[in-house]
Design an enzyme around this catalytic site. Structure first.
Site, PDB file in Angstrom:
ATOM      1  N   CYS A  99       0.822  -1.211   0.000  1.00 55.59           N
ATOM      2  CA  CYS A  99       0.000   0.000   0.000  1.00 55.59           C
ATOM      3  C   CYS A  99       0.854   1.258   0.000  1.00 55.59           C
ATOM      4  O   CYS A  99       2.018   1.232   0.388  1.00 55.59           O
ATOM      5  CB  CYS A  99      -0.895   0.060   1.233  1.00 55.59           C
ATOM      6  SG  CYS A  99      -1.870  -1.418   1.499  1.00 55.59           S
ATOM      7  N   GLY A 142       0.411   0.007  -4.998  1.00 53.22           N
ATOM      8  CA  GLY A 142      -0.882  -0.654  -4.910  1.00 53.22           C
ATOM      9  C   GLY A 142      -1.764  -0.261  -6.063  1.00 53.22           C
ATOM     10  O   GLY A 142      -2.056   0.924  -6.233  1.00 53.22           O
ATOM     11  N   ASN A 158      -0.135   1.410   5.677  1.00 59.13           N
ATOM     12  CA  ASN A 158       0.720   0.549   4.854  1.00 59.13           C
ATOM     13  C   ASN A 158       1.493  -0.339   5.816  1.00 59.13           C
ATOM     14  O   ASN A 158       2.164   0.173   6.711  1.00 59.13           O
ATOM     15  CB  ASN A 158       1.672   1.393   4.016  1.00 59.13           C
ATOM     16  CG  ASN A 158       2.799   0.574   3.384  1.00 59.13           C
ATOM     17  OD1 ASN A 158       3.934   1.017   3.318  1.00 59.13           O
ATOM     18  ND2 ASN A 158       2.495  -0.626   2.924  1.00 59.13           N
ATOM     19  N   GLY A 159       1.394  -1.642   5.605  1.00 63.21           N
ATOM     20  CA  GLY A 159       2.123  -2.575   6.469  1.00 63.21           C
ATOM     21  C   GLY A 159       1.235  -3.720   6.902  1.00 63.21           C
ATOM     22  O   GLY A 159       0.131  -3.890   6.378  1.00 63.21           O
ATOM     23  N   TYR A 171      13.038  -3.779  -4.609  1.00 61.24           N
ATOM     24  CA  TYR A 171      11.940  -3.850  -5.571  1.00 61.24           C
ATOM     25  C   TYR A 171      10.843  -2.818  -5.388  1.00 61.24           C
ATOM     26  O   TYR A 171      10.325  -2.272  -6.353  1.00 61.24           O
ATOM     27  CB  TYR A 171      11.300  -5.250  -5.492  1.00 61.24           C
ATOM     28  CG  TYR A 171       9.987  -5.342  -6.225  1.00 61.24           C
ATOM     29  CD1 TYR A 171       9.957  -5.474  -7.618  1.00 61.24           C
ATOM     30  CD2 TYR A 171       8.779  -5.246  -5.551  1.00 61.24           C
ATOM     31  CE1 TYR A 171       8.749  -5.517  -8.299  1.00 61.24           C
ATOM     32  CE2 TYR A 171       7.573  -5.289  -6.228  1.00 61.24           C
ATOM     33  CZ  TYR A 171       7.566  -5.431  -7.594  1.00 61.24           C
ATOM     34  OH  TYR A 171       6.381  -5.459  -8.268  1.00 61.24           O
TER      35      TYR A 171
HETATM   36  P1  AMP Z   1       8.636 -14.289  -9.548  1.00 64.50           P
HETATM   37  O1  AMP Z   1       8.166 -14.225 -10.952  1.00 64.50           O
HETATM   38  O2  AMP Z   1       7.580 -14.895  -8.625  1.00 64.50           O
HETATM   39  O3  AMP Z   1       9.952 -14.934  -9.349  1.00 64.50           O
HETATM   40  O4  AMP Z   1       8.768 -12.789  -9.031  1.00 64.50           O
HETATM   41  C1  AMP Z   1       9.889 -12.041  -9.330  1.00 64.50           C
HETATM   42  C2  AMP Z   1       9.523 -10.898 -10.223  1.00 64.50           C
HETATM   43  O5  AMP Z   1       8.432 -10.158  -9.652  1.00 64.50           O
HETATM   44  C3  AMP Z   1      10.677  -9.942 -10.367  1.00 64.50           C
HETATM   45  O6  AMP Z   1      10.737  -9.570 -11.731  1.00 64.50           O
HETATM   46  C4  AMP Z   1      10.324  -8.763  -9.491  1.00 64.50           C
HETATM   47  O7  AMP Z   1      10.592  -7.534 -10.151  1.00 64.50           O
HETATM   48  C5  AMP Z   1       8.850  -8.893  -9.209  1.00 64.50           C
HETATM   49  N1  AMP Z   1       8.543  -8.862  -7.767  1.00 64.50           N
HETATM   50  C6  AMP Z   1       9.348  -9.126  -6.734  1.00 64.50           C
HETATM   51  N2  AMP Z   1       8.689  -8.985  -5.559  1.00 64.50           N
HETATM   52  C7  AMP Z   1       7.441  -8.627  -5.859  1.00 64.50           C
HETATM   53  C8  AMP Z   1       6.272  -8.314  -5.087  1.00 64.50           C
HETATM   54  N3  AMP Z   1       6.298  -8.356  -3.763  1.00 64.50           N
HETATM   55  N4  AMP Z   1       5.138  -7.975  -5.753  1.00 64.50           N
HETATM   56  C9  AMP Z   1       5.115  -7.925  -7.086  1.00 64.50           C
HETATM   57  N5  AMP Z   1       6.175  -8.222  -7.876  1.00 64.50           N
HETATM   58  C10 AMP Z   1       7.320  -8.559  -7.278  1.00 64.50           C
END
Ligand code: AMP
Length: 496
Positions: A22, A48, A123-124, A268
């Site tokens: 958020c 979000g 947020n949290g 990220y």
């Molecule tokens: P995955 O495809 O499940 O391995 O997620 C990794 C990819 O999703 C990377 O390209 C990150 O940029 C992105 N990512 C990492 N953490 C998150 C998160 N909490 N929410 C959404 N996207 C994420």
């Protein structure tokens, strides 16, 4: 904010997958507060994308608008904005994974209390939210949402203190976990950050009046000045006086503790142009790429980012290695984040919608692909296939953060432990084979600490929270008691 399903409540377990990400924004003492909030939320859209809400107060009454979808889908409409008059207001952008019950959980949450209305944007995640909620329900409370933020409203209502600010502080002292929270009453804007400052919250100034928001990028969009971070454990109470001036009162109700910002904000979550806890997110990400190139060199013809998250790290990798940086993958910006779809099947489909290979930069080349993180491995699996289909000779993956073994419980969306790629394979070679890469390497934890400007990691002198990599959670996890939140070894043992 964390959400609880009915069955979760019944069985007493909060689902790992129902986490939220958020952004929050609050402003006091501006005639057109709502437009400024809408702009601030637009800058915080990356925190979000499922829904957004605004509450304002115009001197006579509170006004609330909550909508599913992007900020720009609703809060650019003059009809919607006209429904939110006021000189004080707070807003919230939200991402969650639930469907039909979603709108009632969209924040800010509002309640009429003895001393007047109060709205909260959070947020949290509270790590004791479910436990407190059960206690409150057992004593006769009726909850309107399934959000743990509502617990705070109940605790404020039950507090025996006289002033709203003291009641708020009384409530927040009972909450554990990670939070950046903004509350508003008819005359007050109150900002609070958890005792170790896991989630970010900054204070700004526009024409002498205060603003609070998750990231500095939301100050930049409206030309507001950055004043300072809200300190870990601090509650800042701003009050509009009858003469139009604003008083600012800072309280420190939490026991003093070192600040431990969440490293994943740098990896990220935060926008690269934001400054989190005094550190430029962009510079940190670029340093991650530089450190990665030094730790995990690779022979290749081209460094290609997985956009947008991997772009600054790929620039750093290219700079340190001397291998040319190219946009070998083009991102379609009109598709939401990969994680927005609830099922693995649709998530995989989303990856294809979002990225496409730029054949001219890939064909016949040894590609070094740089991403910010690997969570489930879904993105890597699909993108490597796509790059191979576009004619790459070799595909090497370099990840600008360490392996993620543990779920987050403080406001970053992460899946169950057993869905994390790092828990499914014994080492990088096995992982590389699964995702189809010729090689795979991750940044070390010390490399990450250095990239963010920290000292080498020392468990006795914590500088950040890094629990998703190390399993060392910075708070107790009351709602999770009895569950295994253990390290990779125990996962592997559990998996047989
Ligand atoms: P995955 O495809 O499940 O391995 O997620 C990794 C990819 O999703 C990377 O390209 C990150 O940029 C992105 N990512 C990492 N953490 C998150 C998160 N909490 N929410 C959404 N996207 C994420």
């Amino acid at each position: 904010m964390n959400e609880m399903t009915v069955s979760n409540l019944e069985c007493g377990l909060d689902d790992d997958t129902l986490h939220e990400e958020c952004g929050v924004f609050g402003i006091l003492g501006h005639d057109d507060a709502t437009t400024l909030i809408a702009l601030g939320l637009h800058a915080l859209q990356h925190r979000g994308q499922e829904a957004a809400g605004i509450v304002s107060f115009d001197g006579r009454q509170f006004h609330t608008e909550k909508h599913m979808g992007l900020v720009g889908d609703h809060y650019t409409d003059p009809v919607t904005l006209a429904k939110l008059p006021g000189y004080i207001g707070i807003g919230h952008t939200r991402y969650s994974t639930t469907g039909e019950v979603a709108l009632r959980n969209v924040q800010p949450l509002f309640a009429e209390l003895e001393e007047g209305g109060i709205a909260l944007a959070h947020n949290g995640n509270f790590t004791n939210g479910l436990t407190l909620r059960r206690q409150i329900i057992a004593t006769g409370a009726i909850c309107q949402s399934t959000s743990d933020t509502e617990v705070v409203l109940h605790l404020i209502a039950r507090s025996r203190h006289a002033s709203t600010a003291d009641r708020f502080i009384d409530a927040i002292r009972q909450m554990e976990g990670g939070y950046a929270m903004i509350a508003m009453t008819r005359t007050k804007l109150i900002a609070a950050r958890d005792p170790i400052g896991i989630r970010p919250l900054v204070m700004g100034d526009l024409n002498g009046k205060p603003i609070f928001c998750s990231e500095t990028c939301a100050l930049d969009i409206i030309g507001a000045k950055f004043v300072r971070d809200v300190k870990n454990g601090e509650v800042v109470i701003c009050e509009l006086q009858p003469d139009g001036s604003v008083t600012i009162d800072s309280r420190m109700p939490a026991r003093p503790a070192p600040e431990r910002p969440c490293l994943f904000e740098y990896v990220y979550f935060a926008r690269p142009d934001s400054v989190v806890a005094g550190r430029s997110v962009y510079v940190a990400r670029k340093n991650m790429g530089i450190n990665l190139a030094n730790e995990a060199p690779c022979e290749g013809d081209v460094v290609v980012p997985v956009p947008d998250g991997g772009t600054p790290a790929a620039l750093g990798y290219a700079q340190a290695s001397g291998i040319p940086f190219e946009y070998g993958i083009i991102r379609n910006h009109y598709v939401g984040r990969t994680f927005i779809e609830p099922t693995q099947q649709i998530r995989a489909f989303g990856v294809k919608l979002k990225h496409s290979a730029n054949r001219a930069m890939i064909e016949g080349k040894r590609v070094i692909l740089v991403d910010d993180s690997i969570v489930r491995g879904t993105t890597s699996l699909k993108i490597i296939q796509m790059i191979r289909d576009a004619g790459a000779k070799e595909v090497h993956i370099r990840v600008a953060s360490p392996m993620i073994y543990h779920p987050d419980f403080y406001g970053i969306d992460t899946p169950d432990r057993d869905k994390l790629l790092a828990n499914q394979y014994v080492d990088e070679t096995a992982m590389a084979k699964y995702i189809g890469a010729d090689s795979l390497a991750f940044l070390s934890i010390d490399g990450l600490y250095r990239a963010v400007g920290g000292e080498p990691r020392n468990a006795d002198r914590p500088q950040f929270t890094d629990h998703y990599f190390t399993g060392e959670y910075p708070t107790r996890l009351l709602d999770k008691e009895g569950e295994k939140v253990g390290r990779k070894e125990s996962m592997l043992a559990a998996n047989g």
